[in-house]
Design an enzyme around this catalytic site. Structure first.
Site, PDB file in Angstrom:
ATOM      1  CB  SER A  41      -0.883   0.020   1.244  1.00 61.90           C
ATOM      2  OG  SER A  41      -0.099   0.340   2.359  1.00 61.90           O
ATOM      3  CG  ASN A  93      -0.128   7.623   7.202  1.00 61.83           C
ATOM      4  OD1 ASN A  93       0.589   7.060   8.017  1.00 61.83           O
ATOM      5  ND2 ASN A  93       0.090   8.850   6.786  1.00 61.83           N
ATOM      6  CB  SER A 112       1.033  -1.646  11.485  1.00 66.11           C
ATOM      7  OG  SER A 112       2.218  -1.266  10.829  1.00 66.11           O
ATOM      8  CD  GLU A 140       7.839  -0.017   8.602  1.00 63.62           C
ATOM      9  OE1 GLU A 140       7.827   0.344   7.394  1.00 63.62           O
ATOM     10  OE2 GLU A 140       7.282   0.622   9.510  1.00 63.62           O
TER      11      GLU A 140
END
Ligand code: ZN
Length: 193
Positions: free
Chosen positions: A9, A12, A16, A88
């Protein structure tokens, strides 16, 4: 058959949160998971994956030097693990993505990677480029631009809100902020400066 997953993506989008929820689903069923995230400072091994909506979980870390196949194999020797989660994932090297592919193929454990597709210059992150090439399953985690269209791009802004068109791909600990935009508004934002 285990698979290599890439959930990608822009900034934000809630990656996560989705990672933590997916891990929780295993734990709720009495299974173990192994969470690994990028080591962005010098504190190896004691990181935390946190979501903006307030949930979190402790995680191990990877750096440029980590052999992820060896690390995961060592973890599996301590007991069963139903799924590996990598946050990440854009910061993985090409070689580390191949190590994760070997975990899937040779150790038969699913690996779910979560990461950004492109940086603020509109370029693929190396880890994401290799994941796009190798992943068995790809899923887009969607978020929207201020105009309501799907956001696929990100701009980096300095502390005064000025859009930065250049700089290092990875900026740690700065005062920059990131804003996710659709491609039209990304082009306007980048060209305006
Ligand atoms: Zn837009």
């Amino acid at each position: 058959m285990a698979k290599l997953y890439f959930h990608y993506s822009t900034m934000n989008a809630g990656k996560s949160t989705i990672l933590l929820q997916a891990s929780h689903n295993y734990i709720e069923r009495g299974m173990q998971t192994y969470l690994i995230t990028a080591q962005l400072d010098n504190r190896a091994g004691d990181a935390r994956i946190a979501s903006r909506i307030g949930i979190g979980a402790s995680a191990d870390t990877f750096s440029d030097e980590t052999d992820l196949f060896a690390k995961i194999q060592t973890r599996l020797e301590t007991g069963p693990c139903a799924c590996i989660f990598i946050d990440e994932a854009q910061f993985l090297s090409d070689e580390q993505v191949w190590q994760l592919a070997r975990v899937v193929d040779d150790l038969n454990v699913p690996v779910m990677c979560y990461g950004l597709r492109v940086d603020f210059r509109g370029k693929l992150f190396p880890g994401s480029a290799t994941l796009l090439a190798l992943a068995d399953v790809m899923r887009e985690v969607r978020t929207i631009c201020h105009c309501g269209k799907k956001a696929t791009m990100v701009v980096r802004r300095d502390e005064d809100g000025k859009v930065l068109a250049d700089g290092e791909q990875v900026q740690v600990g700065g005062n920059e902020t990131y804003l996710s935009l659709c491609r039209v508004h990304w082009r306007q934002a980048v060209n305006a400066d």
